[in-house]
Design an enzyme around this catalytic site. Structure first.
Site, mmCIF file in Angstrom:
data_model
loop_
_atom_site.group_PDB
_atom_site.id
_atom_site.type_symbol
_atom_site.label_atom_id
_atom_site.label_comp_id
_atom_site.label_asym_id
_atom_site.label_seq_id
_atom_site.Cartn_x
_atom_site.Cartn_y
_atom_site.Cartn_z
ATOM 1 N N ASN C 107 -20.064 43.998 -14.867
ATOM 2 C CA ASN C 107 -20.897 43.501 -15.972
ATOM 3 C C ASN C 107 -20.634 44.243 -17.273
ATOM 4 O OD1 ASN C 107 -22.430 41.279 -15.314
ATOM 5 N ND2 ASN C 107 -24.074 42.457 -14.366
ATOM 6 N N PHE D 51 -33.448 48.462 -16.250
ATOM 7 C CA PHE D 51 -32.620 47.395 -15.703
ATOM 8 C C PHE D 51 -31.356 47.243 -16.526
ATOM 9 C CE2 PHE D 51 -37.033 46.521 -14.747
ATOM 10 C CZ PHE D 51 -36.990 46.275 -13.383
ATOM 11 N N GLU D 52 -30.278 46.872 -15.868
ATOM 12 C CA GLU D 52 -29.006 46.714 -16.557
ATOM 13 C C GLU D 52 -29.064 45.665 -17.667
ATOM 14 O OE1 GLU D 52 -25.866 44.705 -14.228
ATOM 15 O OE2 GLU D 52 -27.366 44.391 -12.682
ATOM 16 N N THR D 53 -30.037 44.775 -17.581
ATOM 17 C CA THR D 53 -30.166 43.744 -18.610
ATOM 18 C C THR D 53 -30.745 44.298 -19.905
ATOM 19 O OG1 THR D 53 -32.180 43.179 -17.410
ATOM 20 C CG2 THR D 53 -30.296 41.708 -17.155
#
Lengths: 259, 325, 325, 259
Positions: C107, D51-53
């Site tokens: 990602n 969170f990676e987001t």
């Protein structure tokens, strides 16, 4: 209306004429901002003014005194950051639409600029502010307008420091150094308008203002410049002068005293 | 440790605790906007010296620090302060007089260097500066670069694009990461944990903060956590990056803080005028910096009228029709 | 050209004009959130094929496109859709059946690749993946990389840190820039010129947009320019990056759009169940994608009750206590 | 209170015990999120979930079903982006405080993880979702908890694909490859808790749960593992179980049916 004009007025209008509809105008403050505002109000209503600090298409109800002036933050399309603003110029998709307006203490025949110092770099006679975003934008974008006072000590054979790359040493050396084509493409002074030969990268005289001559311009330039293609500039029109004076800087904060 | 920890402390304490002699520091803001001036004046009052300053275009704060003799090494893109002082005068004098070691970069290069620090990578690439003296001329003595582990061995490096001509670039300028010991910024809103909300342009503050080992935040308004949590999209800096929070109203004065107050042109003119002469500048700092013992006292000396004259219009965020000549 | 230009057009026209057979595309959002689903369904209905998709974790949109046979080449970090389908099923089947060419990244690598495109640099460095098969195993055939000028010659490159061990890293992974022909995102607010305001997490939408030659924005609310200009700090995308604006309420459905509606777990479950079998999936798309001629008609088929059930609570931005099992 | 517990319950509590006050917890969904929430409510109130987001310290009034669930956007300290979230982990100043919780289809004796495929990479028997942020976080941060079902086909001699780096081939090979020290530091399964020898990088058994034995664990592991230092785990306390059941997942959305 008074059709006589000051050097600042004709310089502003000559620069404004370089800006096309759809252009994204990288602007500093002072006369460069005024030129960007004039273009928007005269000939390029859909040009977009933006600042290295990250403001895009600000309303500019009052003239900013710095590119970090809070006046540029109001009613912008977006307020971002330095990294975003420079990425917009380095990015080919948006960067190719950018025209920058820059000033400098020295310029050479290849349109390289010095905004760093006069004299030795380590012990300069005069130290200036340095690159700021100048080196960045001159590296990235296809078209830059350089505003200069036309004086022999400023149009020099050899820069004391090369802050912002133009054509480097000409003949494709800019591209050989790894830069994309671009850099300073037009020089607007109090005497005339200079451009650059696409092959040699050398400055030539494109237009001299009414009341000046190619000879006067050569006298104020250290290096040799081709003047064979020069024509007299179309003087500012009534419309241009009116909009500049009435709509852009009615208090003459930047234009200074009327001629 | 961090989450609901109250990090508030007096500015005097934050400065003395985290800004040590010889520290590598950076300050937020740009030319005449949102410089952490209260902290800058506190550093000067505490006579902290031998600082290594990383700057893009921190005009006002930079020039006060240099003028006070706090800075011994400078990496910088631009020493200027807008119309009041197109070139920061004490900065220019310091270089002309060989008073400081300096290294020139561009604004994007310096911003990328902070960004590299924030990202935890050793460098970031750019096409800026190829063929320029910024790339070819190095200001710091090689002996300094070799002997000081906190200074990278090379100013920058031109490297080949490992992907051939991908992206239309055969080579790039790699600029090395900066990780300051401490960064100081001034923001509109912070909570006691250190989460910050900046209104208007962020300049490179966010990158500077995230690149730094310690971060001191001064703020106009110290707000409840809930006020910031209602709008998480507007908080550029979460608390994990912040070491100390100092509630200092008018902490950016005499630079502007969007939505609160404008820059004080009159003060900046006075400052720029004094900067032209070493003795005049000493007299200026004696009166306005050393002559007071806190930012509160400084503001009293500035006077309510001057502060009222630069109050921001709530709609535009600046002082409309303010006297600026 | 751009400034006050009205870029609004019907979605059907935007897709047919900018998403050509063989185009390199990316879509916004993340797993079950803010995927531009109306545009995804329109691409499928227009039977646009041979697309090259760059994805980080665009679960729902990705799986619909792959299931419909629109994608021939895929560069991806994650094919999954949260609890409804931990691995996107049509994505997994396509790889298991050798139906598409694919290349795996992480990602962060994919995000950096878009960021490199947005920044106009050929690559960005990271420490991610050193020693992993992501670095050593390349999915695309070498012949493809050599023959197609739109595909970079190398998946990635491990390069030495030109600054020695500066930043504690002797080498870095350079990931090559992506510049898609077109990126499609779905946002809460846009104006007719294309300035966008995203509420909640932006994921990598901003980088994807800025990296792209063309950008199609679908929006829940098409607002007046003035509404966005009042809060320039909240507009992540200024109009200069945007090609077309399409007003498509519920344009992210069945994924969530923060502040407007939640994901529809029931729809996603139905979708995931159908995805397990090729014929069942065809029947599903026949009924729900090909069987309607527009997103409006699709929403009618979904029904007002289903849409009402996922309406976002104005305080929290999601549907509180919604049935999600 | 029922002091018997399910495998999911003890796994969650074992993982929660790894989290310390001040830790920044990189969390996925499902049991990893539950462990992060349990730690915050039991033993590490000042840990921070992110969170990676890009969401940092969200309120999490309802359990999210994905790291892009709108439930993580509410009442966060900041909502940023993927690039920011990963930078927080790659950055040494904040990254050194991060502990990640990961799952995988396969793990080897060096704590390397496979979340990509079973079988040949190009024609796999089973294709999984791929790295997502797994490779990134395992590359960047000093401590990762791997949640695994303890089965022989999952604790393998040779990964089918090395998605996320642990100690690579041990004996300092992680650092030799250019990675900072870190990666998977503890493995929590339904049978016990494994750690890694700091010199060899090899997995060893640290704790086995009441009701399991080192022998059972070895039977379910393809590779050899040192069990000589293993001790029986302290079972979940009444407080841990009560908080987990009553305050973290009262509807048992993730915990599933009670034991």
């Amino acid at each position: 209306m008074d059709m006589s004009y000051t050097p600042k007025e004709i310089m502003t209008i000559m620069a404004a004429r370089e800006i096309k509809n759809g252009d994204i105008v990288f602007s500093g403050t002072g006369i460069s901002m005024l030129a960007a505002m004039a273009a928007k109000k005269i000939n390029a209503p859909d040009s977009v003014i933006f600042f290295e600090t990250g403001a895009m298409d600000s309303l500019l109800e009052e003239i900013p005194f710095a590119v970090a002036d809070p006046r540029i933050m109001y009613w912008a399309a977006a307020n971002s950051s330095l990294t975003d603003a420079f990425a917009t110029m380095q990015n080919r998709i948006t960067g190719d639409r950018v025209i920058a307006i820059l000033g400098a203490a020295q310029i050479d025949m290849y349109g390289n600029l010095n905004t760093t110092c006069i004299g030795d770099y380590f012990s300069p006679d005069i130290r200036f502010s340095g690159s700021g975003g100048g080196c960045d934008v001159a590296s990235f974008v296809p078209r830059c307008i350089a505003f200069m006072q036309h004086e022999k000590r400023k149009f020099v054979n050899q820069l004391d420091y090369l802050t912002s790359p133009g054509q480097l040493s000409g003949n494709g050396s800019r591209e050989a150094a790894g830069l994309r084509s671009g850099g300073v493409s037009v020089v607007v002074t109090n005497l005339g308008v200079m451009r650059f030969d696409p092959d040699t990268g050398k400055m030539y005289l494109d237009q001299y203002y009414p009341g000046t001559t190619p000879g006067m311009i050569l006298e104020n330039t250290q290096f040799h410049m081709d003047v064979s293609q020069a024509v007299q500039a179309l003087p500012p029109t009534e419309k241009e002068l009116r909009i500049l004076r009435e709509n852009c800087d009615p208090q003459r904060l930047i234009l200074g005293p009327a001629g | 440790m961090d989450n609901d920890t109250d990090k508030t402390m007096p500015l005097q304490e934050a400065v003395s605790r985290y800004v040590k002699k010889g520290a590598h520091i950076s300050i937020g803001g740009f030319t005449l906007n949102r410089n952490p001036m209260a902290a800058v004046y506190e550093i000067i009052r505490q006579k902290i010296t031998d600082l290594h300053l990383y700057a893009h275009s921190n005009g006002t704060g930079l020039d006060e620090l240099i003028g006070a003799g706090c800075i011994s090494k400078l990496e910088i893109a631009y020493g200027g302060n807008g119309k009041a002082a197109p070139t920061c005068i004490r900065f220019a004098k310091a270089i002309q007089n060989n008073d400081i070691l300096f290294e020139d970069y561009s604004n994007y290069m310096m911003s990328l260097r902070f960004m590299a620090g924030a990202m935890g990578v050793p460098f970031l690439p750019t096409l800026s500066g190829l063929g320029s003296d910024i790339v070819s001329t190095w200001g710091f003595p090689e002996s300094l670069r070799r002997s000081d582990p906190k200074i990278v061995d090379r100013k920058l490096a031109v490297v080949d694009n490992p992907f051939g001509n991908w992206g239309g670039a055969k080579k790039v300028v790699a600029v090395p990461a900066i990780t300051p010991d401490v960064t100081i910024i001034h923001v509109q809103k912070a909570d006691a944990m250190g989460t910050c909300s900046i209104k208007g342009l962020a300049f490179a503050d966010v990158e500077q903060v995230k690149a730094s080992r310690h971060v001191i935040v001064t703020c106009e308004n110290l707000v409840e956590k809930a006020e910031l949590r209602k709008n998480p999209d507007m908080n550029q800096i979460p608390f994990i990056h912040v070491t100390a929070v100092c509630h200092v109203p008018f902490g950016g004065y005499p630079t502007a803080v969007y939505g609160h107050y404008d820059y004080d042109s009159q003060y900046l003119k006075k400052f720029a005028a004094a900067a032209k002469d070493k003795d005049a500048f000493k007299a200026y700092q004696d009166a306005w910096v050393y002559g007071v013992n806190s930012h509160e006292q400084f503001l009293q000396q500035v006077g309510k009228e001057s502060l009222a004259a630069i109050a921001a219009d709530p709609e535009t965020g600046y002082s409309v029709n303010m006297k600026r000549d």
